[in-house]
Design an enzyme around this catalytic site. Structure first.
Site, PDB file in Angstrom:
ATOM      1  N   CYS A 268       0.806  -1.223   0.000  1.00 17.47           N
ATOM      2  CA  CYS A 268       0.000   0.000   0.000  1.00 17.47           C
ATOM      3  C   CYS A 268       0.839   1.273   0.000  1.00 17.47           C
ATOM      4  O   CYS A 268       0.625   2.167  -0.816  1.00 17.47           O
ATOM      5  CB  CYS A 268      -0.912   0.041   1.216  1.00 17.47           C
ATOM      6  SG  CYS A 268      -1.769  -1.494   1.510  1.00 17.47           S
ATOM      7  N   ARG A 297       5.792 -11.190   5.961  1.00 17.12           N
ATOM      8  CA  ARG A 297       5.045 -11.120   7.225  1.00 17.12           C
ATOM      9  C   ARG A 297       5.564 -12.216   8.135  1.00 17.12           C
ATOM     10  O   ARG A 297       5.639 -13.372   7.717  1.00 17.12           O
ATOM     11  CB  ARG A 297       3.544 -11.322   6.981  1.00 17.12           C
ATOM     12  CG  ARG A 297       2.958 -10.196   6.168  1.00 17.12           C
ATOM     13  CD  ARG A 297       1.495 -10.401   5.894  1.00 17.12           C
ATOM     14  NE  ARG A 297       1.024  -9.372   4.978  1.00 17.12           N
ATOM     15  CZ  ARG A 297      -0.193  -9.335   4.462  1.00 17.12           C
ATOM     16  NH1 ARG A 297      -1.061 -10.271   4.785  1.00 17.12           N
ATOM     17  NH2 ARG A 297      -0.546  -8.372   3.646  1.00 17.12           N
ATOM     18  N   GLN A 315       2.071 -10.749  -3.633  1.00 21.18           N
ATOM     19  CA  GLN A 315       0.661 -10.375  -3.734  1.00 21.18           C
ATOM     20  C   GLN A 315       0.411  -9.805  -5.121  1.00 21.18           C
ATOM     21  O   GLN A 315       1.183  -8.973  -5.591  1.00 21.18           O
ATOM     22  CB  GLN A 315       0.328  -9.306  -2.693  1.00 21.18           C
ATOM     23  CG  GLN A 315       0.087  -9.872  -1.315  1.00 21.18           C
ATOM     24  CD  GLN A 315      -0.507  -8.830  -0.395  1.00 21.18           C
ATOM     25  OE1 GLN A 315      -0.016  -7.706  -0.350  1.00 21.18           O
ATOM     26  NE2 GLN A 315      -1.539  -9.178   0.319  1.00 21.18           N
ATOM     27  N   ASP A 317      -1.249  -7.418  -6.280  1.00 18.58           N
ATOM     28  CA  ASP A 317      -1.913  -6.263  -5.698  1.00 18.58           C
ATOM     29  C   ASP A 317      -2.326  -5.246  -6.754  1.00 18.58           C
ATOM     30  O   ASP A 317      -1.796  -5.239  -7.858  1.00 18.58           O
ATOM     31  CB  ASP A 317      -0.911  -5.585  -4.755  1.00 18.58           C
ATOM     32  CG  ASP A 317      -1.564  -5.141  -3.466  1.00 18.58           C
ATOM     33  OD1 ASP A 317      -2.780  -4.866  -3.487  1.00 18.58           O
ATOM     34  OD2 ASP A 317      -0.858  -5.072  -2.455  1.00 18.58           O
ATOM     35  N   HIS A 319      -3.774  -0.908  -6.516  1.00 20.64           N
ATOM     36  CA  HIS A 319      -4.389   0.209  -5.806  1.00 20.64           C
ATOM     37  C   HIS A 319      -5.118   1.050  -6.831  1.00 20.64           C
ATOM     38  O   HIS A 319      -4.519   1.515  -7.798  1.00 20.64           O
ATOM     39  CB  HIS A 319      -3.327   0.994  -5.040  1.00 20.64           C
ATOM     40  CG  HIS A 319      -2.759   0.191  -3.910  1.00 20.64           C
ATOM     41  ND1 HIS A 319      -1.561  -0.470  -3.992  1.00 20.64           N
ATOM     42  CD2 HIS A 319      -3.283  -0.117  -2.696  1.00 20.64           C
ATOM     43  CE1 HIS A 319      -1.357  -1.139  -2.866  1.00 20.64           C
ATOM     44  NE2 HIS A 319      -2.387  -0.950  -2.063  1.00 20.64           N
ATOM     45  N   LYS A 399     -13.908  -4.860   3.968  1.00 24.46           N
ATOM     46  CA  LYS A 399     -13.406  -5.636   2.829  1.00 24.46           C
ATOM     47  C   LYS A 399     -14.332  -6.777   2.455  1.00 24.46           C
ATOM     48  O   LYS A 399     -15.139  -7.237   3.258  1.00 24.46           O
ATOM     49  CB  LYS A 399     -12.016  -6.183   3.144  1.00 24.46           C
ATOM     50  CG  LYS A 399     -11.992  -7.084   4.376  1.00 24.46           C
ATOM     51  CD  LYS A 399     -10.634  -7.745   4.562  1.00 24.46           C
ATOM     52  CE  LYS A 399     -10.668  -8.713   5.721  1.00 24.46           C
ATOM     53  NZ  LYS A 399      -9.558  -9.626   5.765  1.00 24.46           N
ATOM     54  N   HIS A 445      -8.048  -1.220  -2.464  1.00 21.70           N
ATOM     55  CA  HIS A 445      -6.933  -2.179  -2.472  1.00 21.70           C
ATOM     56  C   HIS A 445      -7.540  -3.513  -2.888  1.00 21.70           C
ATOM     57  O   HIS A 445      -8.602  -3.876  -2.393  1.00 21.70           O
ATOM     58  CB  HIS A 445      -6.336  -2.408  -1.083  1.00 21.70           C
ATOM     59  CG  HIS A 445      -6.018  -1.180  -0.298  1.00 21.70           C
ATOM     60  ND1 HIS A 445      -4.728  -0.815  -0.002  1.00 21.70           N
ATOM     61  CD2 HIS A 445      -6.811  -0.264   0.292  1.00 21.70           C
ATOM     62  CE1 HIS A 445      -4.747   0.283   0.739  1.00 21.70           C
ATOM     63  NE2 HIS A 445      -5.996   0.638   0.941  1.00 21.70           N
TER      64      HIS A 445
HETATM   65 ZN   LIG Z   1      -2.993  -1.834  -0.315  1.00 27.82          ZN
END
Ligand SMILES: [Zn+2]
Ligand SMILES: [Zn+2]
Length: 572
Positions: A268, A297, A315, A317, A319, A399, A445
Site C-alpha cells: 500500500c 510477514r 501479492q 496487488d 491500488h 473488505k 486495495h
Molecule cells: Zn494496499
C-alpha cells in the site's frame, strides 16, 4: 453446527473413557470439539502410537454399546478438588473456577465439563481416530508436551466413509508431496517459512504472472514496482506500526541505533507514494496501479504451512484511485475480473464475506458507515451469496473476501477487495475535480490470486499436479522407441521447440514402457512415441496423460491440437 460440535465433543469423552480403561495411570487435559472433529490431550506414562488406534477404537465401541448416560453433577469446588486429586491438569483448570462446578460422568470416567453432550454413549454415531501429535499444555513451549489424539464423529457410517474417502484423496493431492515429486519447489531450514522455486515450479509461477498481466492490461491497469524496504516513518504514517507491528520485519541499517526501516508487509505505502508524486486530475480516474509485490510477514512457526502460509510471498496487488461516484462500478468490475480468473482454473465461488470495522481502526465512523453501505449495495445488486463478519475488516477499511470451492469441495479464501477512505486522509491525497477544486480520492486495495504462491499451492491440489497444457512445466515429451529412432525424435523435438512448446526428449536407453511410465509420473500432458512406423509415415504417435491413445498424426496436426489447448487454456 451446534449438533455437530456436541456429537464430536461427546465422542471426546468416549475416547477419554476408553483411554482410562486401557491406560489407568493416564492424566487428562482437555478434549474440545474442533472444526473437523475433536481432540483430547493426555499425558501417558507409556508411549502410545497410531498402532494403538485399533485397540482404542475397539474399547470406545464397547463403551458406546453400553449406552452409558452422560450424567451431570454439580459439586462444590472442594468436592471437585477431591474428585480430581490425582489429575494435575484438571486441578490447574479448577484454580480458575469459582462457585459450583459442573462435572459429567460417563461410565467410570468423570470429566470437568460444562456440556452439552448427547444423552448417552449409544447416541454417538460413527467415529474414527485420525492422528496423533505432540501438543504443549495450554499451547506454551514452557509447559509439558502432551499427546493429542485427533478423531472425528458423524451421525451415520455413510458420512464417515465419505469423509475418509475425501481425506485420503486430499492427502494424495497434498501440494507439498506433489511439489517434491514434480520438482517444483523445496523448503530449507535456512529460510523457515519461505519457498525455494525450482525451474519447473517457477515456470508455472511465471505463467500465472503473465496471465495476470494480460487480463489487467486489458482492464486498464498499469503495472508498477515499489521498494521492498521503506522508512519506519512511512509505516508510522500508514498505521502499520500501530496495527501490524507483530508481523513486521524490522531493519537496522548500518550505523543506526534502533530499527529505522522495515520490509514491506503490504504494498500500500509504495502505491500511495507513487500517487503522491504529482497532482492528479479526475480525468486520469480510475487510476489503476497494479503491482506483483513481494511482501514479508512474520507468521509464527505454527502458522506456516507449505505454500499455503509463507512468510515471504507475492501479492497480485493493485491500488485503484477513483472518485466517490466511481467506487461502485469499480467494485463491480473487480468482482467480475475475479470470476473470470477463477473460471479459468475451474474454481467456483462458495461465498463472499463482508468484513466490517474492527475495534482497532483508523478513520471516522461516518466514513466507515458510508464504505460499508456501498459494499452492501454491491452485494445486493450482484445477488452474491455472502455472510457478514462483524469487526473483521482491515484497520483502514471494510473488505470483501472471496471463498472458493475446489474440485474436492474444500473452500479456500483468495481474493480480497478493500475499500479505503482512511489512507487518503492519512496521506492527505488529493485530485483536481472538473470544477477545478481539490478533493480526496477513494482508494480500493485488491488482490485476486491473493498470495500467488498460495494460489499455486491450491492449484496443485485442484489439479492433483496434472496441470492443463498452458500451465504444465513440460507440455510434450518425445519418446523414441530405440536409439535408431533418436535422430527422427530430435527432428520432432526441434519442431516443437521452434513452435514455442516446452518439450523434452527421452534419450535414455530404457524400454518404451518404462519411458512412458516415467513421463506419466511427471504428469506431462502429451507423449509422442516415435518408431519405425512413425518414421516411415512421417508421423508421431500421440498419447495423452492418463493413457488415452490418440494414435498417429503428423507433427503439424499435433501442433494444431496443442495450440488449441493453449488458446483455450483448457484441460486435456
Ligand atoms: Zn494496499
Ligand atoms: Zn464434555
Amino acid at each position: 453446527m451446534q449438533a455437530e460440535a456436541t456429537l464430536n465433543h461427546s465422542c471426546s469423552h468416549l475416547l477419554a473413557a476408553a483411554i482410562k480403561r486401557l491406560y489407568p495411570k493416564v492424566k487428562f487435559a482437555i478434549g474440545p470439539a474442533i472444526e473437523n472433529g475433536f481432540y483430547y490431550d493426555f499425558e501417558f506414562s507409556q508411549p502410545v502410537s497410531e498402532a494403538d488406534f485399533g485397540k482404542i477404537e475397539k474399547t470406545m465401541g464397547k463403551i458406546k454399546q453400553q449406552a452409558c448416560p452422560f450424567e451431570r453433577k454439580v459439586v462444590s469446588l472442594a468436592e471437585a478438588k477431591k474428585l480430581f486429586a490425582n489429575q494435575p491438569y484438571k486441578l490447574e483448570i479448577l484454580k480458575e473456577l469459582k462457585g459450583k462446578i459442573s462435572v459429567y460422568q460417563t461410565g467410570d470416567f468423570v470429566d470437568l465439563c460444562k456440556g452439552p453432550h448427547v444423552v448417552d454413549t449409544a447416541k454417538i454415531g460413527a467415529f474414527k481416530l485420525l492422528s496423533i501429535a505432540g501438543a504443549y499444555w495450554r499451547g506454551s513451549e514452557q509447559n509439558k508436551m502432551l499427546t493429542r489424539l485427533y478423531g472425528i464423529c458423524f451421525p451415520t457410517a455413510k458420512e464417515l466413509t465419505e469423509f475418509l474417502r475425501q481425506r485420503a484423496e486430499a492427502a494424495k493431492r497434498d501440494h507439498r508431496k506433489i511439489g517434491q515429486e514434480l520438482e517444483l519447489f523445496s523448503f530449507h531450514p535456512e529460510a523457515p517459512g519461505d519457498v525455494f522455486w525450482h525451474p519447473k515450479g517457477y515456470l508455472i509461477m511465471q505463467q500465472l504472472f503473465e496471465y495476470w498481466r494480460e487480463l489487467h492490461r486489458r482492464e486498464g491497469y498499469q503495472e508498477v514496482r515499489t521498494p521492498e524496504i521503506l522508512t519506519r516513518q512511512v509505516w508510522n504514517q500508514s498505521g502499520h506500526t500501530d496495527f501490524f507491528m507483530e508481523k513486521i520485519y524490522r531493519v537496522l541499517t548500518p550505523g543506526a541505533k534502533q530499527w529505522d526501516m522495515a520490509i514491506k508487509p503490504m504494498n500500500c505505502d509504495g502505491g500511495i507514494l507513487i500517487y503522491q508524486s504529482k497532482l492528479h486530475s479526475y480525468r486520469e480516474f480510475p487510476l489503476r496501479l497494479g503491482e506483483l509485490g513481494v511482501v514479508h510477514r512474520f507468521e509464527s512457526g505454527g502458522e506456516i504451512h507449505g505454500l499455503l502460509r509463507l512468510r515471504e510471498f507475492t501479492q497480485d496487488d493493485a491500488h485503484i484511485f477513483c472518485t466517490p461516484a466511481q467506487v461502485k462500478s469499480e467494485l463491480k468490475k473487480v468482482i467480475a475480473l475475479c470470476f473470470e480468473f477463477y473460471d479459468t482454473f475451474g474454481l467456483k465461488l462458495d461465498h463472499l464475506e463482508l468484513s466490517t470495522r474492527p475495534a482497532q481502526s483508523i478513520g471516522a465512523t461516518a466514513i466507515w458507515e458510508k464504505a460499508e453501505g456501498i459494499m452492501r449495495q454491491v452485494l445486493q445488486e450482484n445477488q452474491l451469496p455472502h455472510q457478514v463478519n462483524e469487526g473483521e475488516g482491515a484497520f483502514y477499511g471494510p473488505k470483501f473476501d472471496f471463498h472458493l470451492r475446489d474440485s474436492l469441495g474444500r473452500t479456500w479464501q483468495c481474493a480480497t477487495i478493500q475499500l479505503d477512505f482512511a489512507q487518503p486522509e492519512n496521506f492527505d491525497l488529493e485530485y483536481v475535480t472538473a470544477k477545478g477544486t481539490r478533493e480526496r480520492p477513494v482508494l480500493i486495495h485488491r488482490v485476486i490470486y491473493g498470495s500467488v504462491e498460495r494460489f499455486l499451492g491450491i492449484l496443485i491440489e485442484q489439479y492433483a499436479g496434472a496441470f492443463p497444457v498452458w500451465l504444465a512445466p513440460v507440455q510434450a515429451k518425445i519418446i523414441p522407441i530405440t536409439d535408431q529412432h533418436l535422430g527422427y525424435g530430435r527432428q520432432v523435438y526441434q519442431k516443437l521447440v521452434d513452435a514455442g512448446l516446452r518439450t523434452e526428449l527421452d534419450d535414455r536407453r530404457d524400454t518404451t514402457a518404462a519411458k512412458i511410465r516415467a513421463a506419466e509420473l511427471q504428469k506431462i500432458p502429451y507423449l509422442l512415441v516415435v518408431g519405425d512406423r512413425e518414421i516411415a509415415n512421417g508421423h508421431v504417435n500421440v498419447r495423452t496423460r492418463g493413457k488415452k491413445v490418440l494414435g498417429e498424426m503428423t507433427t503439424a496436426a499435433f501442433l494444431t491440437r496443442i495450440k488449441a489447448d493453449l488458446a483455450q487454456k483448457r484441460q486435456i
